[in-house]
Design a protein around this motif. Structure first.
Motif, PDB file in Angstrom:
ATOM      1  N   ALA A  69       0.807  -1.225   0.000  1.00 23.67           N
ATOM      2  CA  ALA A  69       0.000   0.000   0.000  1.00 23.67           C
ATOM      3  C   ALA A  69       0.839   1.273   0.000  1.00 23.67           C
ATOM      4  CB  ALA A  69      -0.939  -0.007   1.204  1.00 23.67           C
ATOM      5  N   GLY A  70       2.150   1.159   0.031  1.00 22.88           N
ATOM      6  CA  GLY A  70       2.980   2.360  -0.036  1.00 22.88           C
ATOM      7  C   GLY A  70       3.913   2.580   1.129  1.00 22.88           C
ATOM      8  N   GLY A  71       4.096   1.582   1.974  1.00 25.29           N
ATOM      9  CA  GLY A  71       5.054   1.692   3.079  1.00 25.29           C
ATOM     10  C   GLY A  71       4.672   2.775   4.071  1.00 25.29           C
ATOM     11  N   ASP A  72       5.595   3.717   4.312  1.00 25.61           N
ATOM     12  CA  ASP A  72       5.354   4.775   5.297  1.00 25.61           C
ATOM     13  C   ASP A  72       4.181   5.670   4.923  1.00 25.61           C
ATOM     14  OD1 ASP A  72       7.439   3.874   6.859  1.00 25.61           O
ATOM     15  OD2 ASP A  72       8.895   5.290   6.034  1.00 25.61           O
ATOM     16  N   HIS A  73       3.824   5.711   3.650  1.00 23.22           N
ATOM     17  CA  HIS A  73       2.727   6.565   3.190  1.00 23.22           C
ATOM     18  C   HIS A  73       1.391   5.814   3.133  1.00 23.22           C
ATOM     19  CE1 HIS A  73       5.713   9.551   2.295  1.00 23.22           C
ATOM     20  NE2 HIS A  73       6.386   8.658   1.599  1.00 23.22           N
ATOM     21  N   ALA A  74       1.393   4.555   3.518  1.00 26.85           N
ATOM     22  CA  ALA A  74       0.179   3.736   3.448  1.00 26.85           C
ATOM     23  C   ALA A  74      -0.871   4.240   4.437  1.00 26.85           C
ATOM     24  CB  ALA A  74       0.521   2.283   3.760  1.00 26.85           C
ATOM     25  N   GLN A  75      -2.116   4.183   4.016  1.00 26.17           N
ATOM     26  CA  GLN A  75      -3.243   4.534   4.875  1.00 26.17           C
ATOM     27  C   GLN A  75      -4.024   3.261   5.162  1.00 26.17           C
ATOM     28  OE1 GLN A  75      -5.557   8.051   3.809  1.00 26.17           O
ATOM     29  NE2 GLN A  75      -4.008   8.517   2.270  1.00 26.17           N
ATOM     30  N   ILE A  76      -3.712   2.655   6.303  1.00 28.61           N
ATOM     31  CA  ILE A  76      -4.348   1.387   6.677  1.00 28.61           C
ATOM     32  C   ILE A  76      -4.889   1.519   8.097  1.00 28.61           C
ATOM     33  CG2 ILE A  76      -4.030  -1.086   7.036  1.00 28.61           C
ATOM     34  CD1 ILE A  76      -1.612  -0.894   5.127  1.00 28.61           C
ATOM     35  N   ARG A  77      -6.158   1.162   8.245  1.00 30.98           N
ATOM     36  CA  ARG A  77      -6.769   1.154   9.576  1.00 30.98           C
ATOM     37  C   ARG A  77      -7.140  -0.275   9.944  1.00 30.98           C
ATOM     38  NH1 ARG A  77     -11.613   5.131   9.680  1.00 30.98           N
ATOM     39  NH2 ARG A  77     -12.098   3.915   7.847  1.00 30.98           N
ATOM     40  N   LEU A  78      -6.834  -0.647  11.169  1.00 29.62           N
ATOM     41  CA  LEU A  78      -7.225  -1.943  11.718  1.00 29.62           C
ATOM     42  C   LEU A  78      -8.392  -1.669  12.666  1.00 29.62           C
ATOM     43  CD1 LEU A  78      -3.666  -3.355  12.564  1.00 29.62           C
ATOM     44  CD2 LEU A  78      -4.916  -3.478  10.406  1.00 29.62           C
ATOM     45  N   LEU A  79      -9.554  -2.200  12.327  1.00 25.77           N
ATOM     46  CA  LEU A  79     -10.763  -1.884  13.079  1.00 25.77           C
ATOM     47  C   LEU A  79     -11.322  -3.088  13.829  1.00 25.77           C
ATOM     48  CD1 LEU A  79     -12.748   0.244  10.461  1.00 25.77           C
ATOM     49  CD2 LEU A  79     -11.157   1.029  12.210  1.00 25.77           C
ATOM     50  N   ASN A  80     -12.071  -2.772  14.888  1.00 26.46           N
ATOM     51  CA  ASN A  80     -12.863  -3.766  15.632  1.00 26.46           C
ATOM     52  C   ASN A  80     -12.028  -4.891  16.228  1.00 26.46           C
ATOM     53  OD1 ASN A  80     -15.294  -2.392  14.935  1.00 26.46           O
ATOM     54  ND2 ASN A  80     -15.210  -3.352  12.924  1.00 26.46           N
ATOM     55  N   CYS A  81     -10.878  -4.546  16.778  1.00 34.27           N
ATOM     56  CA  CYS A  81     -10.007  -5.557  17.398  1.00 34.27           C
ATOM     57  C   CYS A  81     -10.562  -5.957  18.762  1.00 34.27           C
ATOM     58  CB  CYS A  81      -8.604  -4.994  17.604  1.00 34.27           C
ATOM     59  SG  CYS A  81      -7.822  -4.374  16.115  1.00 34.27           S
ATOM     60  N   ASN A  82     -10.631  -7.261  19.020  1.00 36.38           N
ATOM     61  CA  ASN A  82     -11.025  -7.696  20.353  1.00 36.38           C
ATOM     62  C   ASN A  82      -9.835  -7.465  21.302  1.00 36.38           C
ATOM     63  OD1 ASN A  82      -9.320 -10.047  20.638  1.00 36.38           O
ATOM     64  ND2 ASN A  82     -10.748 -11.226  19.412  1.00 36.38           N
ATOM     65  N   PRO A  83     -10.024  -7.541  22.627  1.00 41.60           N
ATOM     66  CA  PRO A  83      -8.934  -7.232  23.565  1.00 41.60           C
ATOM     67  C   PRO A  83      -7.675  -8.077  23.361  1.00 41.60           C
ATOM     68  CG  PRO A  83     -11.027  -7.249  24.725  1.00 41.60           C
ATOM     69  CD  PRO A  83     -11.304  -7.746  23.325  1.00 41.60           C
ATOM     70  N   ASP A  84      -7.830  -9.358  23.043  1.00 35.66           N
ATOM     71  CA  ASP A  84      -6.657 -10.212  22.841  1.00 35.66           C
ATOM     72  C   ASP A  84      -5.866  -9.795  21.613  1.00 35.66           C
ATOM     73  OD1 ASP A  84      -7.291 -11.737  25.083  1.00 35.66           O
ATOM     74  OD2 ASP A  84      -8.414 -13.211  23.919  1.00 35.66           O
ATOM     75  N   VAL A  85      -6.563  -9.514  20.517  1.00 35.99           N
ATOM     76  CA  VAL A  85      -5.905  -9.083  19.286  1.00 35.99           C
ATOM     77  C   VAL A  85      -5.243  -7.723  19.503  1.00 35.99           C
ATOM     78  CG1 VAL A  85      -6.336  -8.325  16.910  1.00 35.99           C
ATOM     79  CG2 VAL A  85      -7.353 -10.452  17.748  1.00 35.99           C
ATOM     80  N   ARG A  86      -5.942  -6.811  20.165  1.00 37.35           N
ATOM     81  CA  ARG A  86      -5.387  -5.488  20.440  1.00 37.35           C
ATOM     82  C   ARG A  86      -4.102  -5.592  21.277  1.00 37.35           C
ATOM     83  NH1 ARG A  86      -7.036  -0.234  20.168  1.00 37.35           N
ATOM     84  NH2 ARG A  86      -9.126  -0.766  19.488  1.00 37.35           N
ATOM     85  N   LYS A  87      -4.094  -6.509  22.231  1.00 43.84           N
ATOM     86  CA  LYS A  87      -2.911  -6.683  23.086  1.00 43.84           C
ATOM     87  C   LYS A  87      -1.713  -7.146  22.253  1.00 43.84           C
ATOM     88  CE  LYS A  87      -1.356  -8.979  27.284  1.00 43.84           C
ATOM     89  NZ  LYS A  87      -1.732  -9.859  28.394  1.00 43.84           N
ATOM     90  N   ILE A  88      -1.944  -8.089  21.351  1.00 42.50           N
ATOM     91  CA  ILE A  88      -0.858  -8.578  20.489  1.00 42.50           C
ATOM     92  C   ILE A  88      -0.336  -7.441  19.616  1.00 42.50           C
ATOM     93  CG2 ILE A  88      -0.315 -10.109  18.550  1.00 42.50           C
ATOM     94  CD1 ILE A  88      -2.355 -12.106  19.863  1.00 42.50           C
ATOM     95  N   LEU A  89      -1.231  -6.637  19.064  1.00 37.57           N
ATOM     96  CA  LEU A  89      -0.818  -5.504  18.232  1.00 37.57           C
ATOM     97  C   LEU A  89      -0.033  -4.477  19.047  1.00 37.57           C
ATOM     98  CD1 LEU A  89      -4.100  -5.064  16.164  1.00 37.57           C
ATOM     99  CD2 LEU A  89      -1.926  -6.002  15.325  1.00 37.57           C
ATOM    100  N   ALA A  90      -0.449  -4.251  20.289  1.00 34.85           N
ATOM    101  CA  ALA A  90       0.237  -3.287  21.151  1.00 34.85           C
ATOM    102  C   ALA A  90       1.637  -3.786  21.531  1.00 34.85           C
ATOM    103  CB  ALA A  90      -0.588  -3.013  22.407  1.00 34.85           C
ATOM    104  N   ILE A  91       1.742  -5.051  21.892  1.00 34.66           N
ATOM    105  CA  ILE A  91       3.043  -5.631  22.248  1.00 34.66           C
ATOM    106  C   ILE A  91       4.004  -5.543  21.074  1.00 34.66           C
ATOM    107  CG2 ILE A  91       4.205  -7.821  22.773  1.00 34.66           C
ATOM    108  CD1 ILE A  91       1.725  -8.505  24.517  1.00 34.66           C
ATOM    109  N   SER A  92       3.466  -5.666  19.869  1.00 29.32           N
ATOM    110  CA  SER A  92       4.280  -5.629  18.643  1.00 29.32           C
ATOM    111  C   SER A  92       4.530  -4.206  18.142  1.00 29.32           C
ATOM    112  CB  SER A  92       3.577  -6.432  17.544  1.00 29.32           C
ATOM    113  OG  SER A  92       3.314  -7.746  17.983  1.00 29.32           O
ATOM    114  N   ASN A  93       4.039  -3.196  18.882  1.00 27.47           N
ATOM    115  CA  ASN A  93       4.183  -1.783  18.507  1.00 27.47           C
ATOM    116  C   ASN A  93       3.555  -1.457  17.160  1.00 27.47           C
ATOM    117  OD1 ASN A  93       5.489  -0.760  20.822  1.00 27.47           O
ATOM    118  ND2 ASN A  93       7.417  -1.669  20.129  1.00 27.47           N
TER     119      ASN A  93
END
Length: 101
Positions: A69-93
């Motif tokens: 999608a363009g690397g640093d210029h990519a516009q990507i949103r991750l929506l509707n994450c459950n708490p477990d998925v959100r935690k994994i994303l947060a740990i991974s920065n």
């Protein structure tokens, strides 16, 4: 696990919906969801509402989407994450690479 994609009416945005486990078994289906569209959208939405689990290979697939999608210029949103998925994303920065809501 099922992955579907739906472009917006104007083709500027592509929504990818992931149901079930998001792991290496979804690799080809996930790539097909964004590579096999008629036009290259400017924005991507990955809807994780129905995603019960993701692993390191899913994180890698999200990074591949970001590169596509363009690397640093990519516009990507991750929506509707459950708490477990959100935690994994947060740990991974991933909040530094994607907009997470």
């Amino acid at each position: 696990m099922a992955i579907t994609s739906q472009p917006s009416a104007d083709g500027q945005e592509l929504t990818i919906v992931i149901q079930g486990r998001f792991d290496f078994g979804a690799h080809q289906e996930f790539r097909d969801a964004y590579e096999r569209v008629d036009r290259s959208p400017e924005r991507y939405i990955v809807d994780l509402k129905g995603t019960s689990y993701l692993d390191s290979s899913a994180l890698g697939m999200l990074l591949l989407l970001r590169d596509h999608a363009g690397g640093d210029h990519a516009q990507i949103r991750l929506l509707n994450c459950n708490p477990d998925v959100r935690k994994i994303l947060a740990i991974s920065n991933f909040e530094q690479l994607f907009k997470i809501a």
